[in-house]
Design a protein around this motif. Structure first.
Motif, PDB file in Angstrom:
ATOM      1  N   ASN A 197       4.908 -24.103 -16.048  1.00 47.37           N
ATOM      2  CA  ASN A 197       6.128 -24.892 -15.889  1.00 47.37           C
ATOM      3  C   ASN A 197       6.525 -24.834 -14.419  1.00 47.37           C
ATOM      4  N   TRP A 198       6.814 -25.990 -13.862  1.00 48.31           N
ATOM      5  CA  TRP A 198       7.120 -26.046 -12.435  1.00 48.31           C
ATOM      6  C   TRP A 198       8.431 -26.777 -12.226  1.00 48.31           C
ATOM      7  N   CYS A 199       9.339 -26.144 -11.465  1.00 48.22           N
ATOM      8  CA  CYS A 199      10.558 -26.875 -11.111  1.00 48.22           C
ATOM      9  C   CYS A 199      10.344 -27.508  -9.744  1.00 48.22           C
ATOM     10  N   PRO A 200      10.316 -28.850  -9.667  1.00 48.89           N
ATOM     11  CA  PRO A 200      10.063 -29.512  -8.386  1.00 48.89           C
ATOM     12  C   PRO A 200      11.210 -29.326  -7.385  1.00 48.89           C
ATOM     13  N   ARG A 201      12.408 -28.987  -7.870  1.00 49.39           N
ATOM     14  CA  ARG A 201      13.495 -28.760  -6.926  1.00 49.39           C
ATOM     15  C   ARG A 201      13.460 -27.350  -6.371  1.00 49.39           C
ATOM     16  N   CYS A 202      13.327 -26.359  -7.288  1.00 47.57           N
ATOM     17  CA  CYS A 202      13.243 -24.977  -6.834  1.00 47.57           C
ATOM     18  C   CYS A 202      11.863 -24.691  -6.223  1.00 47.57           C
ATOM     19  N   GLU A 203      10.905 -25.589  -6.491  1.00 45.25           N
ATOM     20  CA  GLU A 203       9.527 -25.424  -6.020  1.00 45.25           C
ATOM     21  C   GLU A 203       8.950 -24.089  -6.421  1.00 45.25           C
ATOM     22  N   THR A 204       9.077 -23.781  -7.697  1.00 48.27           N
ATOM     23  CA  THR A 204       8.506 -22.533  -8.182  1.00 48.27           C
ATOM     24  C   THR A 204       8.051 -22.676  -9.623  1.00 48.27           C
ATOM     25  N   ALA A 205       7.146 -21.751  -9.991  1.00 49.95           N
ATOM     26  CA  ALA A 205       6.769 -21.636 -11.395  1.00 49.95           C
ATOM     27  C   ALA A 205       7.946 -21.054 -12.165  1.00 49.95           C
ATOM     28  N   LEU A 206       8.062 -21.420 -13.441  1.00 49.97           N
ATOM     29  CA  LEU A 206       9.100 -20.857 -14.304  1.00 49.97           C
ATOM     30  C   LEU A 206       8.411 -20.315 -15.552  1.00 49.97           C
ATOM     31  N   SER A 207       8.955 -19.237 -16.105  1.00 55.86           N
ATOM     32  CA  SER A 207       8.414 -18.788 -17.385  1.00 55.86           C
ATOM     33  C   SER A 207       8.996 -19.682 -18.476  1.00 55.86           C
ATOM     34  N   ASP A 208       8.377 -19.666 -19.656  1.00 52.62           N
ATOM     35  CA  ASP A 208       8.874 -20.479 -20.774  1.00 52.62           C
ATOM     36  C   ASP A 208      10.355 -20.207 -21.013  1.00 52.62           C
ATOM     37  N   LEU A 209      10.753 -18.949 -20.809  1.00 51.46           N
ATOM     38  CA  LEU A 209      12.134 -18.567 -21.102  1.00 51.46           C
ATOM     39  C   LEU A 209      13.120 -19.161 -20.108  1.00 51.46           C
ATOM     40  N   HIS A 256       6.491 -31.607  -5.207  1.00 48.10           N
ATOM     41  CA  HIS A 256       7.830 -32.194  -5.277  1.00 48.10           C
ATOM     42  C   HIS A 256       7.930 -33.209  -6.403  1.00 48.10           C
ATOM     43  N   ALA A 257       6.868 -33.258  -7.236  1.00 44.12           N
ATOM     44  CA  ALA A 257       6.779 -34.222  -8.327  1.00 44.12           C
ATOM     45  C   ALA A 257       6.720 -35.655  -7.808  1.00 44.12           C
ATOM     46  N   ARG A 258       6.087 -35.831  -6.661  1.00 48.78           N
ATOM     47  CA  ARG A 258       5.777 -37.185  -6.178  1.00 48.78           C
ATOM     48  C   ARG A 258       4.288 -37.440  -6.407  1.00 48.78           C
ATOM     49  N   MET A 259       3.919 -38.733  -6.503  1.00 45.14           N
ATOM     50  CA  MET A 259       2.525 -39.052  -6.770  1.00 45.14           C
ATOM     51  C   MET A 259       1.660 -38.604  -5.589  1.00 45.14           C
ATOM     52  N   SER A 260       0.533 -37.952  -5.898  1.00 43.44           N
ATOM     53  CA  SER A 260      -0.300 -37.365  -4.856  1.00 43.44           C
ATOM     54  C   SER A 260      -1.383 -38.339  -4.421  1.00 43.44           C
ATOM     55  N   GLU A 261      -2.269 -37.877  -3.525  1.00 40.06           N
ATOM     56  CA  GLU A 261      -3.338 -38.755  -3.030  1.00 40.06           C
ATOM     57  C   GLU A 261      -4.272 -39.173  -4.168  1.00 40.06           C
ATOM     58  N   ASN A 262      -4.319 -38.400  -5.260  1.00 43.45           N
ATOM     59  CA  ASN A 262      -5.154 -38.780  -6.398  1.00 43.45           C
ATOM     60  C   ASN A 262      -4.592 -39.974  -7.165  1.00 43.45           C
ATOM     61  N   THR A 281       8.071 -41.446  -6.487  1.00 47.26           N
ATOM     62  CA  THR A 281       8.573 -40.403  -7.381  1.00 47.26           C
ATOM     63  C   THR A 281       8.033 -40.678  -8.788  1.00 47.26           C
ATOM     64  N   ARG A 282       8.209 -39.684  -9.686  1.00 46.16           N
ATOM     65  CA  ARG A 282       7.761 -39.840 -11.075  1.00 46.16           C
ATOM     66  C   ARG A 282       8.357 -41.099 -11.694  1.00 46.16           C
ATOM     67  N   GLU A 283       9.649 -41.304 -11.414  1.00 44.18           N
ATOM     68  CA  GLU A 283      10.369 -42.395 -12.051  1.00 44.18           C
ATOM     69  C   GLU A 283       9.921 -43.753 -11.504  1.00 44.18           C
ATOM     70  N   GLU A 284       9.771 -43.814 -10.152  1.00 42.90           N
ATOM     71  CA  GLU A 284       9.319 -45.072  -9.530  1.00 42.90           C
ATOM     72  C   GLU A 284       7.918 -45.420 -10.013  1.00 42.90           C
ATOM     73  N   ALA A 285       7.047 -44.404 -10.061  1.00 43.73           N
ATOM     74  CA  ALA A 285       5.662 -44.641 -10.453  1.00 43.73           C
ATOM     75  C   ALA A 285       5.606 -45.186 -11.881  1.00 43.73           C
ATOM     76  N   ARG A 286       6.435 -44.612 -12.755  1.00 44.59           N
ATOM     77  CA  ARG A 286       6.434 -45.069 -14.141  1.00 44.59           C
ATOM     78  C   ARG A 286       6.753 -46.573 -14.215  1.00 44.59           C
ATOM     79  N   LYS A 287       7.811 -46.988 -13.494  1.00 46.73           N
ATOM     80  CA  LYS A 287       8.218 -48.398 -13.510  1.00 46.73           C
ATOM     81  C   LYS A 287       7.090 -49.299 -13.020  1.00 46.73           C
ATOM     82  N   ARG A 288       6.514 -48.898 -11.884  1.00 50.31           N
ATOM     83  CA  ARG A 288       5.455 -49.721 -11.281  1.00 50.31           C
ATOM     84  C   ARG A 288       4.245 -49.816 -12.209  1.00 50.31           C
TER      85      ARG A 288
END
Ligand SMILES: [Zn+2]
Ligand SMILES: [Zn+2]
Length: 909
Positions: free
Chosen positions: A179-191, A303-309, A317-324
């Motif tokens: 689990n990754w928080c793109p704002r905190c930029e860290t892994a999170l445990s399930d809890l 940062h949860a933005r679309m990468s070079e892949n 961003t995730r949201e923009e990419a979805r729309k497009r």
């Protein structure tokens, strides 16, 4: 010396809290050094976050800690209650980041070193606030041993455990989905991931076969991640797709070819029964991909933005990419339909950002998986065994099931976090050979090739890694010979809320057993959940959160503490109300007034007071009775507190003080106190003894009030080497009969008990008759009593003055069997016969009966209404459990009230 007219909690609290600390009374191993090795009691505080602000959960937790700790200290145990705070990695980092944001900066503007320095600065300035608030509550912690999870000693313990786990192959590093928080930029445990119910969409997308022979439609909630698809999967038993298996599809928008595969984890009912497989962005797909050796293509960056892949979509961003992507699919006529779809979104529990499953290198501790080689077993196994064996016991016991259930389904623990605030992982990568060297202190060279160019891991450890070591890292471990570790480990008890059984209790069990080969604590007491007076959970959104500091100001800290302890029923929620708090304040006042009465009656008698042992033969029945009741209270209070039945322990003390001492004994003492001479002296001595002992008994619940009174009483106390302050005075004790649970009747034999009980019950019956016929409370009236058994009458005659005093009777005639009832009297039966009192002139029986009848009718109507509601299956299905319980309680109470009213009606005839 005299007590002020009323008790002023504020000044008493400040004065005593400071004095106890200044005198070092709470220092372990100093005031009550016990040579007896068994007489050690130790407990570590659940370390509050440095960002913490006292809430009701803390107040409850600290109160229960303090009740046990103060009692053990007074009982002569070498008692340690170790306080401290937790650096709280992600929570604290976020607080300081928010501060920076106000200055228009991010942590990256400062850089790692300067940012960490800034967090330390924040901690120096604000990080002790929570501990000062605990001191206000009266917490009798050993403040000289205060610890912080980032202290050098504790950090050394962290590195030591990490290295040992690594050596035992119980830590590994792996590219895995977390689990990754793109704002905190860290892994999170399930809890650390909260679930939020939301309505999204299910997109049906056509994936054409590469050979041009039609297409398969897949349903997905995340069209933007399709760019990372590496297969389409169907259930092997799904006949709709049996011809498609093994064929290749052209992934739209990319042109990449992917296979159709079969996997039994695919649900045939979901969507079309064909699902896209995106191993880098979905947990189930990650596992499925591993089973089929699929590639993992990550199309989002940290940062949860679309990468070079993501090709043409890179940078969105995730949201923009979805729309497009949806628009592009529609343009290609590959979008079949869109259905609404309910789903539970994972959000970061710290910042509420939508969490992204992310592929990255992380460190894991083997809580569940077997190490590839070596003798070590996964950490959860011994932790489960220890509770099964009873090395550690939960109170209430049913929490053990919760513990087992979680431990048996545990996954390996992702212990790395991409944060800057915390324990940096003690692993170093060699620039020459690329191998990892793990070491407690920074190594001079690579353990594999001897190279000197080593770079430390950037990640820090999950904040719960250091909290998991708290019971021993705070006591000097890894130095096994550290005096505190040798004396106080394993600790005696852990008190905590159920919400951190997984976060903390389970991990302390695992790490304690791994590092020290012993359980970290013998008992675990799980505190009840505090609810408001309507039984509702306290939440910010409901606006019903009670601020403990505010109620401490309003009712006094002692009243708050007593209320919390009194309402702590094992396995039940704690329902807090203003009524209960006000009742506890009234209790404090009652004690204060009783103490004032006693002290006023001791004026000038300082040298007359005798130890009870010296006047044993001169005691009256009432004296012996109150002393035996005191014994009973002492015995029960210790027994119940020792079993963590705080509510019963509080009740026992309350009953003794309020009813037995104040209502009965002090009333009976007034006459001998007036009489002067030897009688007065004996009564004074008994009063001093009882007051002294009850203050000691009550001290763990109400430390401030009791200390304040005890200081005034102290000159009268006849004890060798009487302590300077109540906080370290000796706890009352009852001589042991040698048989568990059996007390020696030190003061009264059975006959004596019976005589006293008869006097009290006659008085009680008189008093309820008085109020039934509305006598003025102060009026001296005439009464009679008749015993069914003539023997009882003879004995009662000796002691009837007690019943007369307590019933405010001008006369009390004992009627024989044959004597008729006197006229103009009203009678009530009691256990041994009947009691009668005169009826006031002009008492209107009809009116009184009508009044009672009306009350009875009202009660019955209420009762019926509640019973109908309760019996209605529709209501019980819909209502929350608290409401159902409330109705059940109402029914019980109304039935009781009805019975009382019926009895009263019968009495009126
Ligand atoms: Zn976050
Ligand atoms: Zn090397």
């Amino acid at each position: 010396m005299e007590l002020a007219k009323t008790f002023d909690p504020k000044t008493a609290e400040d004065r005593w809290a400071q004095l106890w600390i200044d005198r070092g009374y709470f220092k372990a191993g100093s005031t009550n050094d016990s040579p007896d090795r068994d007489k050690v009691f130790s407990i570590v505080i659940p370390p509050p976050n440095v960002t913490g602000q006292l809430h009701l959960g803390h107040a409850l937790n600290v109160t229960l800690h303090d009740v046990i700790v103060r009692m053990r200290r007074m009982q002569g145990y070498n008692t340690l209650w170790l306080p401290g705070t937790d650096h709280a990695g992600i929570a604290t980092q976020n607080v300081v980041e928010r501060e920076l944001a106000k200055e228009g900066m991010t942590r990256h503007d400062l850089g790692r070193e300067a940012f960490v320095a800034r967090v330390w600065q924040w901690r120096e300035t604000y990080g002790r606030k929570i501990l000062q608030q605990l001191q206000r509550l009266g917490a009798s912690c050993d403040w000289s041993r205060e610890r912080f999870t980032l202290d050098p000693g504790l950090s050394r313990a962290v590195n030591t455990v990490f290295v040992r786990l690594w050596d035992e192959k119980l830590i590994y590093r792996e590219r895995a989905l977390i689990n990754w928080c793109p704002r905190c930029e860290t892994a999170l445990s399930d809890l650390e991931v909260d679930r939020r119910e939301t309505t999204g969409s299910l997109w049906y997308i056509r994936y054409p076969f590469a050979d041009g022979s039609g297409s398969i439609t897949v349903a997905t909630t995340r069209p933007e991640t399709m760019l990372g698809d590496t297969a389409v999967a169907v259930n092997p038993d799904d006949e709709r797709y049996s011809d498609s298996l093994g064929k290749l599809l052209t992934l739209p928008l990319t042109g990449r070819e992917i296979p159709v595969i079969a996997d039994s984890s695919v649900a045939r009912e979901f969507g079309t029964g064909a699902v896209k497989v995106t191993p880098a962005h979905d947990f189930a797909d990650f596992d499925l991909g591993r089973r089929h050796n699929l590639a993992q293509i990550s199309v989002l960056d940290t940062h949860a933005r679309m990468s070079e892949n993501a090709g043409a979509y890179q940078g969105l961003t995730r949201e923009e990419a979805r729309k497009r992507i949806v628009a592009d699919l529609e343009a290609l006529d590959l979008l079949e339909k869109i259905d609404p779809h309910k789903l539970a979104l994972g959000v970061c529990s710290r910042c509420d950002t939508i969490v992204e499953p992310m592929l990255s290198f992380q460190w894991f501790a083997r809580t569940q998986s077997e190490p590839p080689s070596g003798d070590a077993e996964p950490l959860a196994k011994p932790a489960i065994r220890a509770v099964r064996n009873g090395d550690t016991t939960f109170h209430p016991k049913f929490w053990e099931n919760t513990y087992f259930n979680w431990m048996e389904h545990i996954h390996d623990w992702c212990i790395s976090r991409q944060l800057w605030w915390g324990h940096r992982i003690p692993a170093y990568t060699c620039a020459r050979c690329g191998e990892i060297t793990v070491a407690i202190d920074r190594p001079g060279q690579c353990a594999h090739c001897g190279g000197a160019d080593l770079k430390q891991e950037d990640d820090v450890l999950d904040t719960w890694f250091s909290s998991a070591l708290w019971p021993f890292s705070t006591l000097g471990w890894p130095d096994e010979d550290a005096p505190d570790f040798k004396t106080y480990y394993p600790t005696s008890l852990l008190i905590t809320g159920f919400d951190i059984i997984f976060f903390w209790v389970a991990r302390m069990m695992m790490m304690g057993l791994f590092a020290t080969e012993r359980v970290p604590f013998k008992d675990v007491y799980i505190t009840p959940l505090v609810r408001d007076q309507f039984g509702k959970k306290m939440t910010k959104s409901r606006g019903n959160v009670v601020d403990p500091l505010e109620i401490m100001d309003r009712y006094g800290t002692d009243a708050v503490r007593f209320t919390l302890a009194q309402l702590s029923v094992q396995g039940r929620d704690l329902i807090l109300s203003d009524d209960r708090l006000a009742a506890s304040r009234a209790f404090a006042n009652k004690i204060w007034n009783a103490a004032r009465f006693v002290l006023m009656n001791l004026e000038g008698a300082e040298s007359d007071i005798r130890p009870i042992a010296e006047i044993k033969d001169q005691l009256t029945l009432a004296d012996n009775w109150i002393l035996s009741k005191l014994d009973q209270a002492v015995d029960e209070m210790q027994r119940y507190a020792g079993k963590y039945q705080f509510n019963v322990a509080a009740l026992v003390v309350h009953r003794f003080i309020w009813h037995e001492l104040c209502d009965w004994y002090i009333e009976l003492a007034k006459e001998p106190l007036r009489a002067g001479g030897e009688e007065q002296l004996i009564t004074r001595s008994v009063l001093v003894h009882c007051l002294d002992q009850l203050l000691r008994l009550l001290h763990p619940f109400m430390p401030f009030l009791t200390e304040e009174i005890w200081q005034t009483l102290r000159p009268y106390i006849r004890e060798l080497n009487v302590a300077p302050h109540l906080a370290i005075a000796q706890f009352p004790s009852v001589p042991d009969s040698g048989v568990i649970g059996l007390r020696l009747p030190r003061w009264l034999d059975n006959d004596g008990q019976q005589s006293m009980v008869k006097s009290l019950i006659v008085a009680e019956t008189v008093n309820s008759l008085r109020s039934l016929v509305s006598h003025h409370p102060g009026a001296r009236i005439n009464g009679v009593v008749r015993f069914s058994n003539p023997d009882d009458a003879a004995d009662f005659g000796t002691w009837k003055s007690y019943a007369m005093t307590l019933g405010k009777l001008a006369s009390l005639n004992i009627l024989s069997d044959s004597q008729p009832r006197p006229a103009a009297m009203i009678f009530s039966p009691f256990e041994w016969g009947e009691v009668g009192i005169e009826v006031p002139d002009g008492f209107d029986y009809d009116k009184a009966r009508a009044n009672l009848k009306k009350k009875l009718d009202e009660t019955e109507t209420h009762l019926q209404r509640n019973e109908q509601r309760y019996a209605n299956p529709g209501f019980r299905a819909k209502a929350d459990p608290e409401t159902v319980e409330e109705i059940a309680n109402n029914i019980e109470r109304l039935k009781q009230e009805g019975k009382t009213l019926e009895n009263q009606l019968a009495t009126l005839g």
